[in-house]
Design a protein around this motif. Structure first.
Motif, PDB file in Angstrom:
ATOM      1  N   ARG A   1       0.941  -1.306  -0.096  1.00 26.19           N
ATOM      2  CA  ARG A   1       0.026   0.003  -0.040  1.00 26.19           C
ATOM      3  C   ARG A   1       0.813   1.080  -0.101  1.00 26.19           C
ATOM      4  O   ARG A   1       1.673   1.467  -1.130  1.00 26.19           O
ATOM      5  N   ALA A   2       0.945   2.077   0.950  1.00 24.09           N
ATOM      6  CA  ALA A   2       1.640   3.324   1.040  1.00 24.09           C
ATOM      7  C   ALA A   2       3.077   3.362   1.793  1.00 24.09           C
ATOM      8  O   ALA A   2       3.667   4.232   1.330  1.00 24.09           O
ATOM      9  N   VAL A   3       3.215   2.165   2.150  1.00 25.96           N
ATOM     10  CA  VAL A   3       4.289   2.047   3.216  1.00 25.96           C
ATOM     11  C   VAL A   3       5.520   1.007   2.906  1.00 25.96           C
ATOM     12  O   VAL A   3       4.859  -0.040   2.672  1.00 25.96           O
ATOM     13  N   THR A   4       6.618   1.362   2.552  1.00 26.62           N
ATOM     14  CA  THR A   4       7.834   0.413   2.280  1.00 26.62           C
ATOM     15  C   THR A   4       8.809   0.888   3.176  1.00 26.62           C
ATOM     16  O   THR A   4       9.186   1.954   3.146  1.00 26.62           O
ATOM     17  N   THR A   5       9.178  -0.110   4.091  1.00 20.92           N
ATOM     18  CA  THR A   5      10.092   0.423   5.099  1.00 20.92           C
ATOM     19  C   THR A   5      10.919  -0.723   5.873  1.00 20.92           C
ATOM     20  O   THR A   5      11.041  -1.606   5.103  1.00 20.92           O
ATOM     21  N   ILE A   6      11.851  -0.412   6.596  1.00 24.76           N
ATOM     22  CA  ILE A   6      12.736  -1.058   7.317  1.00 24.76           C
ATOM     23  C   ILE A   6      12.123  -1.828   8.549  1.00 24.76           C
ATOM     24  O   ILE A   6      11.902  -0.926   9.474  1.00 24.76           O
ATOM     25  N   LEU A   7      12.003  -3.119   8.845  1.00 28.35           N
ATOM     26  CA  LEU A   7      11.825  -3.762   9.829  1.00 28.35           C
ATOM     27  C   LEU A   7      12.896  -4.387  10.628  1.00 28.35           C
ATOM     28  O   LEU A   7      13.711  -4.892   9.991  1.00 28.35           O
ATOM     29  N   THR A   8      13.480  -3.806  11.791  1.00 29.64           N
ATOM     30  CA  THR A   8      14.577  -4.419  12.581  1.00 29.64           C
ATOM     31  C   THR A   8      13.766  -5.384  13.727  1.00 29.64           C
ATOM     32  O   THR A   8      12.777  -5.120  14.592  1.00 29.64           O
ATOM     33  N   VAL A   9      14.251  -6.587  13.772  1.00 29.40           N
ATOM     34  CA  VAL A   9      13.981  -7.638  14.921  1.00 29.40           C
ATOM     35  C   VAL A   9      15.064  -7.981  15.382  1.00 29.40           C
ATOM     36  O   VAL A   9      16.287  -8.006  14.911  1.00 29.40           O
ATOM     37  N   ARG A  10      15.122  -8.080  16.993  1.00 32.04           N
ATOM     38  CA  ARG A  10      16.147  -8.326  17.739  1.00 32.04           C
ATOM     39  C   ARG A  10      16.141  -9.842  18.356  1.00 32.04           C
ATOM     40  O   ARG A  10      15.072 -10.319  18.463  1.00 32.04           O
ATOM     41  N   ASP A  11      17.241 -10.269  18.697  1.00 33.68           N
ATOM     42  CA  ASP A  11      17.376 -11.463  19.373  1.00 33.68           C
ATOM     43  C   ASP A  11      16.429 -11.692  20.601  1.00 33.68           C
ATOM     44  O   ASP A  11      15.834 -12.712  21.024  1.00 33.68           O
ATOM     45  N   ASP A  12      16.341 -10.456  21.171  1.00 34.20           N
ATOM     46  CA  ASP A  12      15.514 -10.618  22.463  1.00 34.20           C
ATOM     47  C   ASP A  12      13.894 -10.672  22.219  1.00 34.20           C
ATOM     48  O   ASP A  12      13.112 -10.480  23.065  1.00 34.20           O
ATOM     49  N   GLY A  13      13.714 -10.615  20.976  1.00 39.34           N
ATOM     50  CA  GLY A  13      12.185 -10.414  20.574  1.00 39.34           C
ATOM     51  C   GLY A  13      11.529  -9.154  20.225  1.00 39.34           C
ATOM     52  O   GLY A  13      10.499  -8.956  19.679  1.00 39.34           O
ATOM     53  N   SER A  14      12.210  -8.090  20.625  1.00 39.21           N
ATOM     54  CA  SER A  14      11.780  -6.599  20.491  1.00 39.21           C
ATOM     55  C   SER A  14      11.781  -6.327  18.652  1.00 39.21           C
ATOM     56  O   SER A  14      12.669  -6.956  18.190  1.00 39.21           O
ATOM     57  N   TRP A  15      11.227  -5.612  18.391  1.00 43.22           N
ATOM     58  CA  TRP A  15      10.925  -5.091  16.834  1.00 43.22           C
ATOM     59  C   TRP A  15      10.614  -3.637  16.644  1.00 43.22           C
ATOM     60  O   TRP A  15       9.924  -3.109  17.664  1.00 43.22           O
ATOM     61  N   GLU A  16      11.016  -3.255  15.527  1.00 50.53           N
ATOM     62  CA  GLU A  16      10.646  -1.716  15.377  1.00 50.53           C
ATOM     63  C   GLU A  16      10.513  -1.398  13.686  1.00 50.53           C
ATOM     64  O   GLU A  16      11.417  -2.125  13.090  1.00 50.53           O
ATOM     65  N   LEU A  17       9.495  -0.806  13.409  1.00 44.40           N
ATOM     66  CA  LEU A  17       9.446  -0.112  12.222  1.00 44.40           C
ATOM     67  C   LEU A  17      10.155   1.250  11.772  1.00 44.40           C
ATOM     68  O   LEU A  17       9.869   2.148  12.871  1.00 44.40           O
ATOM     69  N   GLU A  18      10.983   1.616  10.899  1.00 46.35           N
ATOM     70  CA  GLU A  18      11.415   2.896  10.559  1.00 46.35           C
ATOM     71  C   GLU A  18      10.411   3.876  10.044  1.00 46.35           C
ATOM     72  O   GLU A  18      10.416   5.213  10.400  1.00 46.35           O
ATOM     73  N   LYS A  19       9.182   3.340   9.762  1.00 47.44           N
ATOM     74  CA  LYS A  19       8.224   4.117   9.174  1.00 47.44           C
ATOM     75  C   LYS A  19       6.971   3.471   9.210  1.00 47.44           C
ATOM     76  O   LYS A  19       6.779   2.246   8.909  1.00 47.44           O
ATOM     77  N   GLY A  20       5.980   4.153   9.677  1.00 46.22           N
ATOM     78  CA  GLY A  20       4.562   3.583   9.717  1.00 46.22           C
ATOM     79  C   GLY A  20       4.341   2.779  10.773  1.00 46.22           C
ATOM     80  O   GLY A  20       5.066   2.277  11.695  1.00 46.22           O
ATOM     81  N   THR A  21       3.214   2.055  10.743  1.00 50.77           N
ATOM     82  CA  THR A  21       2.760   1.052  11.823  1.00 50.77           C
ATOM     83  C   THR A  21       2.609  -0.331  11.235  1.00 50.77           C
ATOM     84  O   THR A  21       2.886  -0.804  10.070  1.00 50.77           O
TER      85      THR A  21
END
Length: 246
Positions: free
Chosen positions: A168-188
């Motif tokens: 759709r509107a967002v293409t971005t970078i997803l970071t996942v970490r060994d501890d299970g945390s995650w984050e997107l650099e843009k959007g939800t």
């Protein structure tokens, strides 16, 4: 032609903040079923580029290698969140699981009678089985890799980055970490969820494909997957994965 997990028409632009490196003659990414509209020239040119370079203020340039074909993440989390925990419970399909699936109506004939081995070669797990929106039983995804080997430093880093989109509107970078945390650099998470793709895991001692009501399929885009008698159901968001950090 067997239906796959969902329809996709990838129209991905540089406006999402991703700049491109050298061109390539690689074949473009294939759509997941029947393409419903023609890819624009700009989008097609984008998909032909194998390496994505991302640079920001005060950040060294990072390179992301495009996959030869799309991969798929099964994700859990607050749809309106841009970060969270629990990525250790996310899954990854390295191949499109739809065309390799078996319809619920064919469970006895194509799985049970063959010692739970699908015609495509994957093994049905009666304790953890997955269904997509058309009623296709799919292979269980593998755990999502959350570590990356840094060739330059010769070390394994406790995080991994992927290029993801919801088509759709967002293409971005997803970071996942060994501890299970995650984050997107843009959007939800909602922004990078492909809404026509519906996917759920069904679990439980009395949970079986023959308990499904075939009239519940196909599932409307955005709707929850149907309940199945005797099963504990867990809906997952489906993210398209275009590449990963080198």
């Amino acid at each position: 032609m067997m239906k796959s997990l969902c329809v996709c028409v990838l129209l991905i632009g540089v406006a999402n903040g991703l700049s491109l490196s050298s061109p390539s003659t690689q074949k473009p990414l294939h759509s997941r079923r029947v393409v419903l509209s023609t890819l624009s020239t700009a989008a097609l040119s984008y998909l032909l580029v194998p390496t994505i370079a991302l640079a920001g203020e005060g950040v060294n340039q990072r390179k992301f290698q495009r996959y030869p074909s799309i991969k798929f993440i099964a994700a859990l989390g607050d749809p309106m969140a841009s970060s969270g925990v629990g990525a250790d419970a996310w899954g990854l399909w390295r191949e499109d699981p739809g065309p390799r699936g078996v319809y619920l109506r064919d469970y006895d004939r194509r799985l049970l009678s063959n010692n739970n081995v699908a015609p495509a070669g994957w093994t049905f797990d009666p304790t953890d089985w997955w269904v997509e929106e058309h009623g296709l039983i799919m292979s269980t995804p593998e755990p999502l890799p959350r570590k990356r080997y840094d060739k330059d430093a010769g070390v394994v880093l406790p995080e991994k980055r992927y290029v993801v989109t919801g088509d759709r509107a967002v293409t971005t970078i997803l970071t996942v970490r060994d501890d299970g945390s995650w984050e997107l650099e843009k959007g939800t998470l909602y922004d990078v969820t492909h809404l026509p793709c519906r996917s759920a895991a069904y679990r439980g001692e009395t949970c079986a494909p023959r308990n499904a009501n075939l009239k519940d399929f196909p599932v409307k885009p955005g709707a929850e997957m149907p309940k199945i008698d005797g099963c504990n159901k867990q809906d997952y968001a489906v993210l398209f994965v275009l590449g990963e950090e080198l």
